[in-house]
Write a protein that holds these residues in place. Structure first.
Motif, PDB file in Angstrom:
ATOM      1  N   LYS A 348       0.827  -1.209   0.000  1.00 40.10           N
ATOM      2  CA  LYS A 348       0.000   0.000   0.000  1.00 40.10           C
ATOM      3  C   LYS A 348       0.860   1.258   0.000  1.00 40.10           C
ATOM      4  CE  LYS A 348      -3.350   0.156   3.019  1.00 40.10           C
ATOM      5  NZ  LYS A 348      -4.140  -0.082   4.261  1.00 40.10           N
ATOM      6  N   HIS A 349       1.983   1.227   0.718  1.00 41.43           N
ATOM      7  CA  HIS A 349       2.827   2.413   0.848  1.00 41.43           C
ATOM      8  C   HIS A 349       3.853   2.543  -0.275  1.00 41.43           C
ATOM      9  CE1 HIS A 349       1.209   2.406   4.968  1.00 41.43           C
ATOM     10  NE2 HIS A 349       1.565   3.657   5.005  1.00 41.43           N
ATOM     11  N   ASN A 350       4.039   1.507  -1.086  1.00 45.45           N
ATOM     12  CA  ASN A 350       5.120   1.551  -2.067  1.00 45.45           C
ATOM     13  C   ASN A 350       4.705   1.317  -3.520  1.00 45.45           C
ATOM     14  OD1 ASN A 350       8.040   1.610  -0.639  1.00 45.45           O
ATOM     15  ND2 ASN A 350       6.613   0.483   0.677  1.00 45.45           N
ATOM     16  N   LEU A 351       3.564   0.692  -3.768  1.00 44.76           N
ATOM     17  CA  LEU A 351       3.205   0.344  -5.138  1.00 44.76           C
ATOM     18  C   LEU A 351       3.122   1.556  -6.062  1.00 44.76           C
ATOM     19  CD1 LEU A 351       0.488  -2.485  -5.023  1.00 44.76           C
ATOM     20  CD2 LEU A 351       2.790  -2.599  -6.004  1.00 44.76           C
ATOM     21  N   SER A 352       2.678   2.673  -5.552  1.00 46.43           N
ATOM     22  CA  SER A 352       2.507   3.849  -6.415  1.00 46.43           C
ATOM     23  C   SER A 352       3.805   4.605  -6.664  1.00 46.43           C
ATOM     24  CB  SER A 352       1.480   4.798  -5.794  1.00 46.43           C
ATOM     25  OG  SER A 352       1.938   5.262  -4.530  1.00 46.43           O
ATOM     26  N   ARG A 353       4.906   4.198  -6.027  1.00 53.04           N
ATOM     27  CA  ARG A 353       6.187   4.883  -6.170  1.00 53.04           C
ATOM     28  C   ARG A 353       6.976   4.311  -7.351  1.00 53.04           C
ATOM     29  NH1 ARG A 353       8.000   4.797   0.254  1.00 53.04           N
ATOM     30  NH2 ARG A 353       6.445   6.316   0.987  1.00 53.04           N
ATOM     31  N   HIS A 354       7.345   5.171  -8.288  1.00 57.65           N
ATOM     32  CA  HIS A 354       8.094   4.734  -9.466  1.00 57.65           C
ATOM     33  C   HIS A 354       9.451   4.153  -9.076  1.00 57.65           C
ATOM     34  CE1 HIS A 354       5.392   6.417 -12.570  1.00 57.65           C
ATOM     35  NE2 HIS A 354       5.141   7.378 -11.675  1.00 57.65           N
ATOM     36  N   GLU A 355      10.019   4.617  -7.987  1.00 53.66           N
ATOM     37  CA  GLU A 355      11.364   4.184  -7.596  1.00 53.66           C
ATOM     38  C   GLU A 355      11.365   2.863  -6.830  1.00 53.66           C
ATOM     39  OE1 GLU A 355       9.918   7.140  -4.413  1.00 53.66           O
ATOM     40  OE2 GLU A 355       9.741   6.817  -6.594  1.00 53.66           O
ATOM     41  N   ALA A 356      10.183   2.350  -6.472  1.00 51.85           N
ATOM     42  CA  ALA A 356      10.101   1.109  -5.702  1.00 51.85           C
ATOM     43  C   ALA A 356      10.199  -0.110  -6.616  1.00 51.85           C
ATOM     44  CB  ALA A 356       8.796   1.061  -4.914  1.00 51.85           C
ATOM     45  N   HIS A 357      10.672  -1.213  -6.029  1.00 51.45           N
ATOM     46  CA  HIS A 357      10.769  -2.484  -6.754  1.00 51.45           C
ATOM     47  C   HIS A 357      10.091  -3.568  -5.929  1.00 51.45           C
ATOM     48  CE1 HIS A 357      13.935  -1.397  -9.851  1.00 51.45           C
ATOM     49  NE2 HIS A 357      13.918  -0.331  -9.065  1.00 51.45           N
ATOM     50  N   VAL A 358       9.308  -4.417  -6.600  1.00 52.89           N
ATOM     51  CA  VAL A 358       8.664  -5.557  -5.947  1.00 52.89           C
ATOM     52  C   VAL A 358       9.196  -6.812  -6.606  1.00 52.89           C
ATOM     53  CG1 VAL A 358       6.483  -6.680  -5.347  1.00 52.89           C
ATOM     54  CG2 VAL A 358       6.589  -4.177  -5.540  1.00 52.89           C
ATOM     55  N   VAL A 359       9.734  -7.714  -5.801  1.00 54.93           N
ATOM     56  CA  VAL A 359      10.391  -8.914  -6.322  1.00 54.93           C
ATOM     57  C   VAL A 359       9.639 -10.146  -5.840  1.00 54.93           C
ATOM     58  CG1 VAL A 359      12.552 -10.206  -6.480  1.00 54.93           C
ATOM     59  CG2 VAL A 359      12.608  -7.704  -6.232  1.00 54.93           C
ATOM     60  N   PHE A 360       9.073 -10.909  -6.778  1.00 57.41           N
ATOM     61  CA  PHE A 360       8.392 -12.151  -6.448  1.00 57.41           C
ATOM     62  C   PHE A 360       9.352 -13.315  -6.658  1.00 57.41           C
ATOM     63  CE2 PHE A 360       4.818  -9.316  -7.257  1.00 57.41           C
ATOM     64  CZ  PHE A 360       3.973  -9.634  -6.196  1.00 57.41           C
ATOM     65  N   VAL A 361       9.493 -14.130  -5.634  1.00 60.23           N
ATOM     66  CA  VAL A 361      10.491 -15.205  -5.664  1.00 60.23           C
ATOM     67  C   VAL A 361       9.868 -16.589  -5.518  1.00 60.23           C
ATOM     68  CG1 VAL A 361      12.379 -13.760  -4.825  1.00 60.23           C
ATOM     69  CG2 VAL A 361      10.887 -14.909  -3.176  1.00 60.23           C
ATOM     70  N   GLY A 362       8.546 -16.688  -5.695  1.00 67.17           N
ATOM     71  CA  GLY A 362       7.886 -17.977  -5.558  1.00 67.17           C
ATOM     72  C   GLY A 362       6.591 -18.021  -6.339  1.00 67.17           C
ATOM     73  N   TYR A 363       5.944 -19.168  -6.287  1.00 65.57           N
ATOM     74  CA  TYR A 363       4.712 -19.398  -7.037  1.00 65.57           C
ATOM     75  C   TYR A 363       3.607 -18.468  -6.552  1.00 65.57           C
ATOM     76  CZ  TYR A 363       0.827 -21.847  -9.224  1.00 65.57           C
ATOM     77  OH  TYR A 363      -0.279 -22.146  -9.985  1.00 65.57           O
ATOM     78  N   GLN A 364       2.835 -17.924  -7.493  1.00 64.98           N
ATOM     79  CA  GLN A 364       1.715 -17.038  -7.182  1.00 64.98           C
ATOM     80  C   GLN A 364       0.415 -17.701  -7.611  1.00 64.98           C
ATOM     81  OE1 GLN A 364       2.447 -14.127  -5.424  1.00 64.98           O
ATOM     82  NE2 GLN A 364       4.438 -15.154  -5.486  1.00 64.98           N
ATOM     83  N   GLY A 365      -0.402 -18.072  -6.640  1.00 65.49           N
ATOM     84  CA  GLY A 365      -1.617 -18.825  -6.915  1.00 65.49           C
ATOM     85  C   GLY A 365      -2.685 -18.005  -7.621  1.00 65.49           C
ATOM     86  N   GLU A 366      -3.542 -18.704  -8.345  1.00 68.19           N
ATOM     87  CA  GLU A 366      -4.651 -18.074  -9.050  1.00 68.19           C
ATOM     88  C   GLU A 366      -5.522 -17.312  -8.055  1.00 68.19           C
ATOM     89  OE1 GLU A 366      -6.646 -16.788 -12.175  1.00 68.19           O
ATOM     90  OE2 GLU A 366      -5.079 -18.305 -12.443  1.00 68.19           O
ATOM     91  N   GLY A 367      -5.899 -16.064  -8.410  1.00 68.29           N
ATOM     92  CA  GLY A 367      -6.774 -15.263  -7.578  1.00 68.29           C
ATOM     93  C   GLY A 367      -6.069 -14.424  -6.537  1.00 68.29           C
ATOM     94  N   THR A 368      -4.738 -14.547  -6.397  1.00 69.60           N
ATOM     95  CA  THR A 368      -4.011 -13.774  -5.396  1.00 69.60           C
ATOM     96  C   THR A 368      -3.551 -12.438  -5.968  1.00 69.60           C
ATOM     97  OG1 THR A 368      -1.866 -14.771  -5.974  1.00 69.60           O
ATOM     98  CG2 THR A 368      -3.194 -15.885  -4.292  1.00 69.60           C
ATOM     99  N   LEU A 369      -3.289 -11.485  -5.088  1.00 72.69           N
ATOM    100  CA  LEU A 369      -2.743 -10.204  -5.513  1.00 72.69           C
ATOM    101  C   LEU A 369      -1.393 -10.412  -6.195  1.00 72.69           C
ATOM    102  CD1 LEU A 369      -2.670  -7.130  -5.630  1.00 72.69           C
ATOM    103  CD2 LEU A 369      -1.837  -7.118  -3.256  1.00 72.69           C
ATOM    104  N   GLY A 370      -0.594 -11.346  -5.672  1.00 72.08           N
ATOM    105  CA  GLY A 370       0.689 -11.621  -6.296  1.00 72.08           C
ATOM    106  C   GLY A 370       0.549 -12.030  -7.745  1.00 72.08           C
ATOM    107  N   ARG A 371      -0.403 -12.909  -8.053  1.00 71.90           N
ATOM    108  CA  ARG A 371      -0.614 -13.338  -9.441  1.00 71.90           C
ATOM    109  C   ARG A 371      -1.020 -12.157 -10.314  1.00 71.90           C
ATOM    110  NH1 ARG A 371      -2.337 -17.958 -12.611  1.00 71.90           N
ATOM    111  NH2 ARG A 371      -1.268 -19.262 -11.072  1.00 71.90           N
ATOM    112  N   ARG A 372      -1.873 -11.269  -9.796  1.00 71.37           N
ATOM    113  CA  ARG A 372      -2.309 -10.124 -10.592  1.00 71.37           C
ATOM    114  C   ARG A 372      -1.142  -9.185 -10.878  1.00 71.37           C
ATOM    115  NH1 ARG A 372      -6.574 -10.644  -6.990  1.00 71.37           N
ATOM    116  NH2 ARG A 372      -6.077  -8.761  -5.796  1.00 71.37           N
ATOM    117  N   LEU A 373      -0.280  -8.966  -9.887  1.00 71.57           N
ATOM    118  CA  LEU A 373       0.865  -8.091 -10.107  1.00 71.57           C
ATOM    119  C   LEU A 373       1.853  -8.709 -11.082  1.00 71.57           C
ATOM    120  CD1 LEU A 373       1.470  -6.812  -6.459  1.00 71.57           C
ATOM    121  CD2 LEU A 373       0.528  -5.510  -8.383  1.00 71.57           C
TER     122      LEU A 373
END
Length: 460
Positions: A348-373
Motif C-alpha cells: 500500500k505504501h510503495n506500489l505507487s512509487r516509481h522508484e520502488a521495486h517488488v520482487v516475487f520469488v515464488g509461485y503465485q496462486g490463481e486469484g491472489t494479488l501476487g498473481r495479478r501483479l
C-alpha cells in the motif's frame, strides 16, 4: 487400500487426501485453501468426511496449504494422533498460532464495521483450538518405519522443500502408497536434496511446476544482485513477498553469502514477520537437517540470521515504523502470494512509487494479488482501495522451493517399475504437461486427481 481425493486436486492449495486401509481411515495433510476470497470461503464448509471417524492424520510439511485446517479438524471432532517429522512439528505450532491470530484479528476488525442486522463474524479457529490440536501431534524422525495404527506403517523421507518437509511412505494391506508432499529442487541452500524412493504400488506426486523448468540458480542469484543495484540507483525500497518458513531463510542465506559483492551494508534489511524469530529458532535447533555446505557455513562464519543490518520486526509497531523509510530498505514479509499479512501494508505504501521495486520469488496462486501483479496489473485493490502500480515488478523464478518439471521426472524415475501415478497439487496446464512427459518417457498410467475421485491402490 483406497485413496479419496478431496483437496489440491486441480489446484495448488488445500492439500487433503483420505486413505482407507487395514480397516482404518487416515488423512494425508489437512491444508488451507488459499487464493481469492471465494476460494478461501471454502475453508468454512464441512469436510467431505466425518472428522470423528478418522483414526490418524499424517502431515507432509508445515506450509499453511498443507496444515492450515488441522485445528478446524480437531475443533470438529478429530481425536486421533497427528504424525509429523520433528522439525515440522516445531514449525506447525508457530504457523498455526499465527494463522489463528490473523483470523481472530480479521474477525474483530470485521465486527467493528459490520452493519446492523449482519451476523457476527467468527474466526475459522482460535489460538485455543491450535493448542488443542498441537496436543495431538506425535513427532517422528526421518527414515524410521513406524506402525501408527494396527496394520498401517509409515516412514518420512527428506523432500527438500522446507525444513522438515517429507515424502510419506505408507504400508498397509500388502500395498505401498507414496505421497510426495511438496518436493524441492536439488541444490537448495540449507536443505538436503530430496531422498529417492525405491518402490511403490501407487504414487501421489505434486505438480506445481509440471510444465516448466527453472532457471539455473546461479543465474537467478546474479539477477537478484542486479535488481538490488538497480533499486539502489532508483532510490526506492525493495519489497519481497516471502513465506516465513523456507523462502525467507534462503533469501537471508544468499544475502549473507553475497553481502560484500552486493554492497549490502548500505541497505537496511527488514524481516517483517511475527513468526520470524521463532522460525529462526527452529532452524538453529535443527542443524542436523542442514546440507553439508550450510553446516560448514554456520561453523565458520556468522549465521545469516545475525547480520548486523538485519532487523527482525515482531510487533505491529515495529512493522508500521518501516513504512516511514522511503528509500534503502529491503523488506521481506509474508505472505508469499501477497494475499494477506504484513506485505500487503508495505505494498500500500510503495506500489505507487516509481522508484520502488517488488520482487516475487515464488509461485503465485490463481486469484491472489501476487498473481495479478506478476501478470502486469496496473491497479491493485487492497483493503477496499485501489492503488496504481507504478513500482517495477520482477519475477525471479529460479528461487522456487518446488522441483521443476525435470526434477519431478527425475524423482519419479528413481521408483522401481514406474508405478501408477496420480498428479496432485497443480493447476491443469502444469499437470497435463507433466503427465504427457512422464507417460511418453516411462509408459506410466498417469491420473489427474479431481475432488471426489477414489482410486484403489494396486488395482485391488
Amino acid at each position: 487400500m483406497r485413496v479419496h481425493f478431496h483437496g489440491a486436486a486441480g489446484e495448488v492449495t488445500g492439500s487433503l487426501h483420505e486413505v482407507e486401509a487395514a480397516g482404518k481411515r487416515l488423512l494425508l495433510d489437512c491444508g488451507m485453501i488459499q487464493g481469492s476470497p471465494e476460494a478461501e470461503h471454502r475453508n468454512t464448509e464441512p469436510f467431505p468426511f466425518e472428522p470423528t471417524a478418522l483414526d490418524a492424520l499424517v502431515i507432509s510439511h508445515a506450509h499453511i496449504d498443507h496444515i492450515g485446517r488441522v485445528p478446524l479438524l480437531v475443533k470438529r471432532g478429530f481425536r486421533g494422533p497427528i504424525h509429523a517429522q520433528a522439525a515440522t512439528a516445531d514449525l506447525m505450532a508457530i504457523m498455526l498460532l499465527d494463522a489463528a491470530s490473523i483470523a481472530e484479528s480479521e474477525a474483530e476488525r470485521g465486527n467493528r464495521h459490520r452493519r446492523a442486522g449482519e451476523p457476527r463474524l467468527l474466526p475459522l479457529y482460535t489460538r485455543d483450538d491450535v493448542n488443542a490440536a498441537m496436543a495431538q501431534v506425535r513427532p517422528l524422525p526421518y527414515d524410521t518405519r513406524k506402525a501408527i495404527l494396527a496394520g498401517v506403517e509409515i516412514a518420512f523421507r527428506e523432500a527438500g522443500h522446507i525444513l522438515g518437509s517429507s515424502a510419506v511412505e505408507l504400508w498397509a494391506d500388502g500395498r505401498k502408497l507414496v505421497f510426495s508432499g511438496d518436493l524441492g529442487p536439488k541444490g537448495t541452500p540449507i536443505l538436503r536434496d530430496p531422498a529417492p524412493i525405491d518402490a511403490a504400488d501407487l504414487v501421489l506426486m505434486e505438480s506445481t511446476y509440471g510444465d516448466r523448468n527453472h532457471r539455473e540458480r546461479a543465474d537467478t542469484i546474479r539477477e537478484l544482485g542486479r535488481i538490488l543495484d538497480e533499486a539502489w540507483r532508483d532510490g526506492g525500497n525493495v519489497l519481497i513477498p516471502a513465506f516465513a518458513v523456507g523462502r525467507s531463510q534462503e533469501l537471508l542465506y544468499w544475502f549473507a553469502l553475497h553481502a560484500d559483492e552486493w554492497n549490502l551494508s548500505r541497505w537496511k534489511i527488514y524481516l517483517d514477520s511475527p513468526m520470524a524469530a521463532k522460525v529462526i529458532g527452529v532452524y538453529q535447533r535443527h542443524h542436523e537437517l542442514f546440507d553439508p555446505p550450510a553446516r560448514a557455513a554456520w561453523a565458520h562464519r556468522p549465521s545469516p540470521f545475525t547480520m548486523s543490518n538485519l532487523h527482525v520486526a515482531q510487533s505491529p509497531q515495529e512493522s508500521i515504523a518501516i513504512n516511514q523509510v522511503e528509500r534503502g530498505a529491503i523488506i521481506i514479509a509474508g505472505s508469499g502470494m501477497a494475499n494477506a499479512g504484513r506485505i500487503v501494508h508495505h505494498l500500500k505504501h510503495n506500489l505507487s512509487r516509481h522508484e520502488a521495486h517488488v520482487v516475487f520469488v515464488g509461485y503465485q496462486g490463481e486469484g491472489t494479488l501476487g498473481r495479478r501483479l506478476v501478470n502486469g496489473a496496473k491497479w491493485a485493490r487492497i483493503h477496499g482501495r485501489d492503488y496504481r502500480v507504478n513500482a517495477q515488478v520482477h519475477t525471479v523464478g529460479g528461487l522456487s522451493a518446488h522441483a521443476d518439471q525435470q526434477g519431478l521426472i527425475e524423482w519419479y524415475g528413481h521408483i522401481e517399475g514406474h508405478p501408477s501415478l496420480v498428479l496432485v497439487h497443480g493447476e491443469d496446464l502444469a499437470r497435463e504437461a507433466l503427465a504427457g512427459e512422464i507417460g511418453e518417457r516411462f509408459g506410466t498410467d498417469v491420473t489427474l486427481a479431481r475432488p471426489g475421485m477414489t482410486l484403489n491402490v494396486g488395482g485391488d
